[in-house]
Scaffold this active site. Sequence first.
Site, PDB file in Angstrom:
ATOM      1  CD1 TRP A   1      -2.139  -2.140   1.970  1.00 44.38           C
ATOM      2  CD2 TRP A   1      -2.941  -1.319   0.054  1.00 44.38           C
ATOM      3  NE1 TRP A   1      -3.151  -2.974   1.550  1.00 44.38           N
ATOM      4  CE2 TRP A   1      -3.651  -2.494   0.377  1.00 44.38           C
ATOM      5  CE3 TRP A   1      -3.268  -0.631  -1.117  1.00 44.38           C
ATOM      6  CZ2 TRP A   1      -4.687  -2.991  -0.421  1.00 44.38           C
ATOM      7  CZ3 TRP A   1      -4.295  -1.127  -1.926  1.00 44.38           C
ATOM      8  CH2 TRP A   1      -4.983  -2.297  -1.573  1.00 44.38           C
TER       9      TRP A   1
ATOM     10  CG  ASP B   1      -3.106   3.896   4.366  1.00 45.08           C
ATOM     11  OD1 ASP B   1      -4.105   3.708   5.097  1.00 45.08           O
ATOM     12  OD2 ASP B   1      -2.897   3.253   3.317  1.00 45.08           O
TER      13      ASP B   1
ATOM     14  CE  LYS C   1      -8.736  -3.011   4.118  1.00 43.82           C
ATOM     15  NZ  LYS C   1      -7.582  -2.275   3.611  1.00 43.82           N
TER      16      LYS C   1
HETATM   17  C1  PLP Z   1      -7.066  -1.883   2.255  1.00 43.00           C
HETATM   18  C2  PLP Z   1      -6.011  -0.870   2.325  1.00 43.00           C
HETATM   19  C3  PLP Z   1      -5.887   0.136   1.339  1.00 43.00           C
HETATM   20  C4  PLP Z   1      -6.772   0.201   0.131  1.00 43.00           C
HETATM   21  O1  PLP Z   1      -8.016   0.667   0.486  1.00 43.00           O
HETATM   22  P1  PLP Z   1      -9.156   0.960  -0.583  1.00 43.00           P
HETATM   23  O2  PLP Z   1     -10.187   1.612   0.274  1.00 43.00           O
HETATM   24  O3  PLP Z   1      -9.571  -0.333  -1.165  1.00 43.00           O
HETATM   25  O4  PLP Z   1      -8.605   1.888  -1.593  1.00 43.00           O
HETATM   26  C5  PLP Z   1      -4.905   1.082   1.514  1.00 43.00           C
HETATM   27  N1  PLP Z   1      -4.094   1.070   2.563  1.00 43.00           N
HETATM   28  C6  PLP Z   1      -4.177   0.123   3.519  1.00 43.00           C
HETATM   29  C7  PLP Z   1      -3.243   0.148   4.671  1.00 43.00           C
HETATM   30  C8  PLP Z   1      -5.138  -0.871   3.419  1.00 43.00           C
HETATM   31  O5  PLP Z   1      -5.219  -1.814   4.374  1.00 43.00           O
END
Ligand code: PLP
Length: 360
Positions: A101, A171, A195
């Site tokens: 990511w 993030d 998540k």
């Molecule tokens: C799942 C995830 C993403 C991607 O998220 P989307 O909402 O599908 O774009 C990005 N960063 C992390 C850390 C993730 O776990």
Amino acid sequence: MRRVYNFSAGPAVLPEEVLKEAANEMLDYRGSGMSVMEMSHRSSSFETIIRNAERDLRTLLEIPEDYEVLFLQGGASLQFSMIPMNLMKQRKADYIVTGQWAKKAWKEAEKYGEARVIASSEDRTFSYIPDVSDLPISEDADYIYICENNTIYGTKFHKLPDTKGKPLVADVSSCFLSEPADITKYGIMYGGVQKNIGPAGVTIVIIRKDLISDDVLSGTPTMMRYKIHTDAKSLYNTPPAYGIYICGKVFRWLLDLGGLPEIQKRNQTKAALLYEYLDNSRLFSGTVKKKDRSLMNVPFVTGKKELDEKFIAEAEKEGLVNLRGHRSVGGMRASIYNAMPYAGVEKLVTFLERFEKENG
Ligand SMILES: *Cc1c(COP(=O)(O)O)cnc(C)c1O
């Protein structure tokens, strides 16, 4: 009805209390005679829902007044471009690459300016967090970027990097609200909610006010300007209304159980149970450097592909589902987010023990 223990990395388990409440309000939301799904986002009912959600999130994370809270769309992935388009004034940013990511975010930023990788753990399949105590930060970097919890690999920054005064952009998709955090250490904290907070479709961005301006890269689409959304208080266009409503319920659920210090305790207890088993097992082992382990995502392997497959299949029959690891790591991964009850981890460990006896 049969509920399973869902160890999916995302979309993921939600608190049963929240789902039941939402079910009860499905046909008639508090005397409105309609579902929240059917409601105008300009109605006073929805106005109350989104303002209360923001208020409760601010309480949970102790977000100060000089930060804005946004409920956006486009997933965490849209932020990979929104961040550079809004923040890269000097066209320079430093990235710490600790997984897929973070790497995707870095690759996207390269389209807009000079995005430098200043630390990486790719040399050992992202199984650790690199030393970030003394980073070679660019003098004119607009921001420093991290992915705080690496969903696929199961690592977490337990200490934030020293950014030498530059804004930290993080993030936090897979560790959002899993423990208390000091927002003042961040320029932007953001994540997709699917998540640890709610249903897919909502991205929460917490951003320091001085980082919001009309001075964005030329060509930045209107919908990708933070200022458009902060001016309109997340209602510039139709927001993901039902998702925001569920997020609001999860915030209340967290507040009612004692807030982030309490959920942190529960998360530590759950993770300790699983890690302790893995550390003592002769069949299974964790894949991550101990000091960098995540409380949320726990990857583990037997070392034999066929045995991993057998484990995943048999676990599923026991109602322990979505334990398959990401294809880049293999083996298994148990995501044990806020809403995973202790009983779920206990059942997983009991099953691991039994499987080890029968196959070890
Ligand atoms: C799942 C995830 C993403 C991607 O998220 P989307 O909402 O599908 O774009 C990005 N960063 C992390 C850390 C993730 O776990």
